[in-house]
Design an enzyme around this catalytic site. Structure first.
Site, PDB file in Angstrom:
ATOM      1  N   CYS A  45      67.439  41.169  30.820  1.00 37.69           N
ATOM      2  CA  CYS A  45      67.286  39.781  30.372  1.00 37.69           C
ATOM      3  C   CYS A  45      68.663  39.186  30.048  1.00 37.69           C
ATOM      4  O   CYS A  45      69.277  39.561  29.047  1.00 37.69           O
ATOM      5  CB  CYS A  45      66.390  39.767  29.125  1.00 37.69           C
ATOM      6  SG  CYS A  45      66.388  38.221  28.221  1.00 37.69           S
ATOM      7  N   CYS A  48      69.056  37.799  26.555  1.00 35.05           N
ATOM      8  CA  CYS A  48      69.161  38.844  25.527  1.00 35.05           C
ATOM      9  C   CYS A  48      70.597  39.344  25.423  1.00 35.05           C
ATOM     10  O   CYS A  48      71.104  39.575  24.323  1.00 35.05           O
ATOM     11  CB  CYS A  48      68.223  40.003  25.852  1.00 35.05           C
ATOM     12  SG  CYS A  48      66.472  39.531  25.911  1.00 35.05           S
TER      13      CYS A  48
END
Length: 125
Positions: A45, A48
């Site tokens: 991600c 993230c």
């Protein structure tokens, strides 16, 4: 202040760790991220990856007697499944998510990029 951090992977580990920490009277803050690749150490991600250093920089603002749980939610396919446990039981809608467990207080996705919002989550009741 040194941060009390626990790293977990998956919903079952997250739930068990939360219960243990709450029994100890600790306030639980949890950061949910896509799984990290063992070889590169980076999450699948990209948001993230961007948010993690911002969140970590604010950990020194966590209240005494609290714990920070870093939780990997699984691979991309599992995360995208609308029936995964994080979506069904915790009502998570995106990663990264930072929340104060047991309260409605949370930051989702690009809100985690803003250090002032992260600090506010850690410092306000």
């Amino acid at each position: 202040m040194s941060c009390n951090e626990v790293s977990v992977r998956g919903y079952a580990e997250f739930e068990q760790t939360c219960l243990e920490q709450q029994r100890r009277g600790r306030t639980v803050f949890a950061y949910f991220s896509g799984d990290k690749d063992p070889a590169s150490g980076a999450s699948w991600c990209p948001d993230c990856v961007k948010a993690e250093p911002i969140v970590r920089a604010e950990l020194l603002n966590m209240p005494e007697a609290s714990v920070f749980i870093y939780c990997q939610v699984g691979n991309r396919t599992y995360w995208k499944d609308p029936n995964n446990e994080f979506r069904k039981k915790l009502k998570l809608t995106g990663v990264p998510t930072l929340l104060k467990y047991g309260t409605p207080q949370k930051l989702v996705e690009d809100e985690c990029f803003k250090s002032d919002l992260v600090r506010m989550l850690f410092t306000e009741d």
